[in-house]
Structure formats: structure tokens, C-alpha cells
Motif scaffolding. Structure first.
Motif, PDB file in Angstrom:
ATOM      1  N   ASN A  59      36.251  46.168  34.661  1.00 43.89           N
ATOM      2  CA  ASN A  59      36.495  44.948  35.418  1.00 43.89           C
ATOM      3  C   ASN A  59      35.217  44.412  36.032  1.00 43.89           C
ATOM      4  OD1 ASN A  59      39.266  45.232  34.958  1.00 43.89           O
ATOM      5  ND2 ASN A  59      39.515  46.504  36.782  1.00 43.89           N
ATOM      6  N   SER A  60      35.146  43.095  36.156  1.00 42.30           N
ATOM      7  CA  SER A  60      34.082  42.471  36.915  1.00 42.30           C
ATOM      8  C   SER A  60      34.555  42.278  38.349  1.00 42.30           C
ATOM      9  CB  SER A  60      33.710  41.128  36.290  1.00 42.30           C
ATOM     10  OG  SER A  60      33.299  41.298  34.957  1.00 42.30           O
ATOM     11  N   HIS A  61      33.661  41.741  39.181  1.00 37.98           N
ATOM     12  CA  HIS A  61      34.031  41.447  40.555  1.00 37.98           C
ATOM     13  C   HIS A  61      34.643  40.053  40.627  1.00 37.98           C
ATOM     14  CE1 HIS A  61      30.596  44.269  40.640  1.00 37.98           C
ATOM     15  NE2 HIS A  61      31.243  44.817  41.648  1.00 37.98           N
ATOM     16  N   LEU A  62      35.621  39.875  41.524  1.00 33.17           N
ATOM     17  CA  LEU A  62      36.213  38.566  41.782  1.00 33.17           C
ATOM     18  C   LEU A  62      35.914  38.215  43.232  1.00 33.17           C
ATOM     19  CD1 LEU A  62      38.034  36.268  40.608  1.00 33.17           C
ATOM     20  CD2 LEU A  62      39.958  37.430  41.728  1.00 33.17           C
ATOM     21  N   ILE A  63      35.246  37.063  43.443  1.00 34.76           N
ATOM     22  CA  ILE A  63      34.816  36.655  44.775  1.00 34.76           C
ATOM     23  C   ILE A  63      35.449  35.307  45.094  1.00 34.76           C
ATOM     24  CG2 ILE A  63      32.830  36.182  46.263  1.00 34.76           C
ATOM     25  CD1 ILE A  63      32.112  37.915  43.017  1.00 34.76           C
ATOM     26  N   LEU A  64      36.113  35.229  46.258  1.00 36.29           N
ATOM     27  CA  LEU A  64      36.878  34.037  46.615  1.00 36.29           C
ATOM     28  C   LEU A  64      36.197  33.244  47.734  1.00 36.29           C
ATOM     29  CD1 LEU A  64      40.468  35.605  46.807  1.00 36.29           C
ATOM     30  CD2 LEU A  64      39.312  34.641  44.807  1.00 36.29           C
ATOM     31  N   ALA A  99      47.843  35.096  49.636  1.00 33.17           N
ATOM     32  CA  ALA A  99      48.560  34.785  48.396  1.00 33.17           C
ATOM     33  C   ALA A  99      47.617  34.831  47.198  1.00 33.17           C
ATOM     34  CB  ALA A  99      49.221  33.411  48.509  1.00 33.17           C
ATOM     35  N   MET A 100      46.381  34.338  47.364  1.00 31.13           N
ATOM     36  CA  MET A 100      45.403  34.397  46.280  1.00 31.13           C
ATOM     37  C   MET A 100      45.063  35.844  45.938  1.00 31.13           C
ATOM     38  SD  MET A 100      42.910  31.241  47.416  1.00 31.13           S
ATOM     39  CE  MET A 100      41.752  31.438  46.071  1.00 31.13           C
ATOM     40  N   TYR A 101      44.900  36.661  46.968  1.00 29.93           N
ATOM     41  CA  TYR A 101      44.686  38.098  46.746  1.00 29.93           C
ATOM     42  C   TYR A 101      45.853  38.689  45.961  1.00 29.93           C
ATOM     43  CZ  TYR A 101      40.569  39.487  49.524  1.00 29.93           C
ATOM     44  OH  TYR A 101      39.297  39.691  49.991  1.00 29.93           O
ATOM     45  N   GLY A 102      47.075  38.348  46.384  1.00 29.97           N
ATOM     46  CA  GLY A 102      48.257  38.903  45.740  1.00 29.97           C
ATOM     47  C   GLY A 102      48.337  38.551  44.271  1.00 29.97           C
ATOM     48  N   VAL A 103      48.015  37.300  43.951  1.00 30.06           N
ATOM     49  CA  VAL A 103      48.021  36.878  42.552  1.00 30.06           C
ATOM     50  C   VAL A 103      46.989  37.669  41.758  1.00 30.06           C
ATOM     51  CG1 VAL A 103      47.422  34.970  41.008  1.00 30.06           C
ATOM     52  CG2 VAL A 103      48.964  34.580  42.937  1.00 30.06           C
ATOM     53  N   ALA A 104      45.788  37.792  42.306  1.00 32.36           N
ATOM     54  CA  ALA A 104      44.720  38.492  41.596  1.00 32.36           C
ATOM     55  C   ALA A 104      45.078  39.955  41.343  1.00 32.36           C
ATOM     56  CB  ALA A 104      43.420  38.397  42.392  1.00 32.36           C
ATOM     57  N   ASN A 128      45.886  42.390  37.919  1.00 30.56           N
ATOM     58  CA  ASN A 128      45.246  43.680  37.639  1.00 30.56           C
ATOM     59  C   ASN A 128      45.108  44.460  38.945  1.00 30.56           C
ATOM     60  OD1 ASN A 128      43.671  45.849  36.952  1.00 30.56           O
ATOM     61  ND2 ASN A 128      41.942  44.654  36.198  1.00 30.56           N
ATOM     62  N   PRO A 129      45.964  45.464  39.179  1.00 35.32           N
ATOM     63  CA  PRO A 129      45.921  46.205  40.449  1.00 35.32           C
ATOM     64  C   PRO A 129      44.599  46.898  40.732  1.00 35.32           C
ATOM     65  CG  PRO A 129      47.968  46.637  39.279  1.00 35.32           C
ATOM     66  CD  PRO A 129      47.087  45.883  38.331  1.00 35.32           C
ATOM     67  N   SER A 130      43.788  47.136  39.724  1.00 34.83           N
ATOM     68  CA  SER A 130      42.510  47.824  39.943  1.00 34.83           C
ATOM     69  C   SER A 130      41.346  46.861  40.163  1.00 34.83           C
ATOM     70  CB  SER A 130      42.190  48.745  38.766  1.00 34.83           C
ATOM     71  OG  SER A 130      41.959  47.992  37.585  1.00 34.83           O
ATOM     72  N   LEU A 131      41.622  45.566  40.124  1.00 31.89           N
ATOM     73  CA  LEU A 131      40.568  44.572  40.288  1.00 31.89           C
ATOM     74  C   LEU A 131      40.048  44.579  41.723  1.00 31.89           C
ATOM     75  CD1 LEU A 131      38.995  42.200  38.977  1.00 31.89           C
ATOM     76  CD2 LEU A 131      40.840  40.694  39.765  1.00 31.89           C
ATOM     77  N   LYS A 132      38.735  44.540  41.882  1.00 36.00           N
ATOM     78  CA  LYS A 132      38.129  44.481  43.200  1.00 36.00           C
ATOM     79  C   LYS A 132      37.908  43.019  43.583  1.00 36.00           C
ATOM     80  CE  LYS A 132      35.865  48.992  43.000  1.00 36.00           C
ATOM     81  NZ  LYS A 132      34.584  49.739  43.093  1.00 36.00           N
ATOM     82  N   VAL A 133      38.501  42.625  44.715  1.00 37.37           N
ATOM     83  CA  VAL A 133      38.454  41.239  45.171  1.00 37.37           C
ATOM     84  C   VAL A 133      37.690  41.182  46.494  1.00 37.37           C
ATOM     85  CG1 VAL A 133      39.801  39.181  45.696  1.00 37.37           C
ATOM     86  CG2 VAL A 133      40.717  40.893  44.109  1.00 37.37           C
ATOM     87  N   TYR A 134      36.781  40.216  46.603  1.00 37.23           N
ATOM     88  CA  TYR A 134      35.943  40.080  47.790  1.00 37.23           C
ATOM     89  C   TYR A 134      36.006  38.635  48.293  1.00 37.23           C
ATOM     90  CZ  TYR A 134      33.911  44.326  45.749  1.00 37.23           C
ATOM     91  OH  TYR A 134      33.726  45.571  45.204  1.00 37.23           O
ATOM     92  N   ASP A 135      35.618  38.461  49.548  1.00 39.34           N
ATOM     93  CA  ASP A 135      35.535  37.127  50.140  1.00 39.34           C
ATOM     94  C   ASP A 135      34.086  36.693  50.247  1.00 39.34           C
ATOM     95  OD1 ASP A 135      38.343  36.833  50.685  1.00 39.34           O
ATOM     96  OD2 ASP A 135      38.080  38.234  52.354  1.00 39.34           O
ATOM     97  N   LEU A 136      33.800  35.469  49.798  1.00 40.90           N
ATOM     98  CA  LEU A 136      32.528  34.842  50.124  1.00 40.90           C
ATOM     99  C   LEU A 136      32.662  34.259  51.530  1.00 40.90           C
ATOM    100  CD1 LEU A 136      30.455  32.572  47.741  1.00 40.90           C
ATOM    101  CD2 LEU A 136      30.481  32.280  50.204  1.00 40.90           C
ATOM    102  N   THR A 137      33.532  33.295  51.693  1.00 41.93           N
ATOM    103  CA  THR A 137      33.934  32.779  52.999  1.00 41.93           C
ATOM    104  C   THR A 137      35.196  31.950  52.812  1.00 41.93           C
ATOM    105  OG1 THR A 137      33.319  31.453  54.930  1.00 41.93           O
ATOM    106  CG2 THR A 137      32.485  30.706  52.807  1.00 41.93           C
ATOM    107  N   HIS A 138      36.003  31.889  53.859  1.00 45.87           N
ATOM    108  CA  HIS A 138      37.147  30.971  53.887  1.00 45.87           C
ATOM    109  C   HIS A 138      37.037  30.027  55.083  1.00 45.87           C
ATOM    110  CE1 HIS A 138      39.014  33.041  50.564  1.00 45.87           C
ATOM    111  NE2 HIS A 138      38.795  34.179  51.184  1.00 45.87           N
ATOM    112  N   ASP A 139      35.814  29.924  55.612  1.00 44.55           N
ATOM    113  CA  ASP A 139      35.560  29.071  56.773  1.00 44.55           C
ATOM    114  C   ASP A 139      34.779  27.812  56.429  1.00 44.55           C
ATOM    115  OD1 ASP A 139      36.870  30.691  58.609  1.00 44.55           O
ATOM    116  OD2 ASP A 139      35.110  31.952  58.930  1.00 44.55           O
ATOM    117  N   ILE A 140      34.779  27.402  55.168  1.00 38.31           N
ATOM    118  CA  ILE A 140      34.205  26.098  54.826  1.00 38.31           C
ATOM    119  C   ILE A 140      34.955  25.027  55.620  1.00 38.31           C
ATOM    120  CG2 ILE A 140      33.844  24.428  52.968  1.00 38.31           C
ATOM    121  CD1 ILE A 140      32.152  26.892  52.585  1.00 38.31           C
TER     122      ILE A 140
END
Length: 283
Positions: A2-7, A20-25, A29-41
Motif C-alpha cells: 500500500n501507498s500512503h493516503l493523505i487527506l 466519514a472520509m477515513y471510514g470510506v478509505a 482497505n483496512p490496512s491502508l495508512k491514512v494521514y491528515d495534511l490539514t483540515h483547517d483550510i
């Protein structure tokens, strides 16, 4: 593998949108690593979304997949696209200007429009207001998990058709640098300009030199003062202004342990202009 997924988004975290976006991701794929860039734009601020991608993306590995959702045109005819950068990374985003800085500074080699008949969260077809969840997080997770290839995202579109926001370049004329306040170092209130260190050095500068700094909003002068160029904030006294080179190799303006932006009510964008001129030495 897997690659990294950054939101990234302007959703904030006070409700369930990001979750919800995390849940979809993770459902993809339950083993996918999900990270935040920022949600404060700031809400609807496409320019800042573009800049934050530019600020961050170079420090992530190849094959990383970024999902950027600042989308005031959601549900309209604007395109949903995935691009491949010159550094072999992917960005999933609305085609609304979010890729302005990436296209100029890093480079985009290919672009594809998302085929929503294939790359859309099942049973979400009647919803048109949350593409971040239903299209972008879903497609990004599938791409990062190697469930689909880049070619399976959808039809290819010309790179030169990608929408860009107006962007000016810094310049030097008769010993005066002219640039813009591109963005804020938000938490500390420092100003980040679009003036590269290499251009600044053409003024024949040394640490400790003094400069006349003028900031204008359209035709109104907001600030004018003399300040020192320092290696770090420690090179000035508490409360004093200074020029410095920021983490993106651009010229920044700060107050030592204070917020320059708040002190002088300065914002960002094409209308916020800065000029820097070497001040004459006094004896």
C-alpha cells in the motif's frame, strides 16, 4: 504494497465529515495508512489549499496519494481529476485551481478525469454534495491500495487544460524587491512571501543588514518600517520585527514571539504586496 493516503480539506473536525472520509478509505482497505495534511483550510480558500499541498508534498515518498477537497463548486460541472506529479505522486482533487502551485513548482506529467461510473462509493449516486467522501476518498484509497491503476481512474485529459489561479512572480528592479504575501504561518502569524532566497541575495545581503519593508493592500499602505535580516528569531530582541528565510526557502516577515499578521491586520493573496529595499547604513 500500500501507498500512503493523505487527506486535506476545509471541513474542520467539529463534525463527522473527516471521519466519514477515513471510514470510506479504511473500508476500501483496512490496512491502508491514512494521514491528515490539514483540515483547517479556511472555508472555500482554494489558494491556501494549493499552497499547503506545495508546502508538504515534496516530503512524502513516491507513490503517495493526496486527496485535497476544498470544493465550493461541488455538484457543478467542474471536473474531478487525479494527476501524477513529476515526483511520482498522485493528487485527487476537483479541478478548480487547487493544483496551481504544484503545476508550476513541482510539475504535473499526466492527468485523468475520474470516471464516476466506476470510481464512486457504492449506493452514493444520488448525493451530489459530498464528493470528498463519495468520489475523492474512495478513488484515492483504491489508488493507494493498488486496487486500481492510474490508468483505471478514467480518461486522460491534457495537463495544460488544468485550471490555474492567477499567480504573480517576485521581481527586482532598481534595488527593490517586489512580491506578494502568499500565505501565513498561521499559528505564529509570520508572513510568507513569494520571494525566493536566491532573488533576495541579489541585494547583496548579510545577516544583520537593515531593510526598508513596505506592505500594501491594493493601493493602501499598511506597513512601512526598517527591520533586520536574521538567521533565526533569536537574532532579534523580543517584540522586534525581522526578515528571515523560511522552511520553503522563501523570505518571511515576523515579530519575535509575536504575530505580525495580527499586529498589522495583514492577510494574504494577490492584492497583498510587499517591497523590500536595502536601507542605507547609518554612521
Amino acid at each position: 504494497m500500500n501507498s500512503h493516503l493523505i487527506l486535506q480539506s476545509d471541513f474542520g473536525i467539529s463534525d463527522g465529515a473527516v471521519s466519514a472520509m477515513y471510514g470510506v478509505a479504511i473500508s476500501v482497505n483496512p490496512s491502508l495508512k491514512v494521514y491528515d495534511l490539514t483540515h483547517d483550510i479556511p472555508q472555500y480558500n482554494i489558494w491556501e489549499a494549493s499552497y499547503r499541498l506545495y508546502q508538504t508534498i515534496s516530503y512524502w515518498p513516491e507513490e503517495s496519494v493526496f486527496v485535497s477537497v476544498v470544493d465550493p463548486g461541488v455538484g457543478s460541472e467542474r471536473r474531478s481529476i487525479v494527476v501524477k506529479t513529476a515526483k511520482n505522486q498522485y493528487i485527487v482533487t476537483p479541478d478548480n485551481g487547487t493544483l496551481t502551485h504544484i503545476k508550476e513548482s513541482i510539475g504535473i506529467v499526466k492527468a485523468r478525469m475520474i470516471d464516476e461510473t466506476v470510481n464512486r462509493l457504492p449506493n452514493s449516486g444520488e448525493s451530489y454534495t459530498f464528493h470528498g467522501r463519495d468520489v475523492y476518498a474512495f478513488t484515492g484509497a483504491r489508488l493507494a491500495s493498488n486496487i486500481i491503476t492510474f490508468e483505471q481512474v478514467g480518461p486522460e485529459v491534457p495537463v495544460d487544460s488544468i485550471i490555474e489561479l492567477p499567480k504573480t512572480n517576485a521581481s527586482i528592479e532598481q534595488g527593490s524587491l517586489q512580491g506578494n504575501i502568499d500565505i501565513l504561518d498561521v499559528r505564529f502569524g509570520n508572513l510568507w512571501t513569494n520571494i525566493d532566497r536566491t532573488l533576495f541575495k541579489k541585494l547583496d545581503v548579510d545577516y544583520g543588514d537593515s531593510f526598508e519593508v513596505t506592505i500594501e493592500n491594493d493601493t493602501r499602505q499598511v506597513y512601512k518600517n526598517i527591520m533586520t535580516y536574521g538567521r533565526s528569531f533569536a537574532d532579534s530582541h523580543l517584540g522586534e520585527p525581522l526578515l528571515f528565510v523560511n522552511s520553503l526557502d522563501k523570505i518571511g516577515v515576523a515579530i519575535n514571539q509575536g504575530s505580525f499578521a495580527k499586529a498589522y491586520h495583514i492577510e494574504t493573496g494577490a492584492q497583498w504586496k510587499i517591497s523590500i529595499r536595502k536601507a542605507p547604513k547609518t554612521i
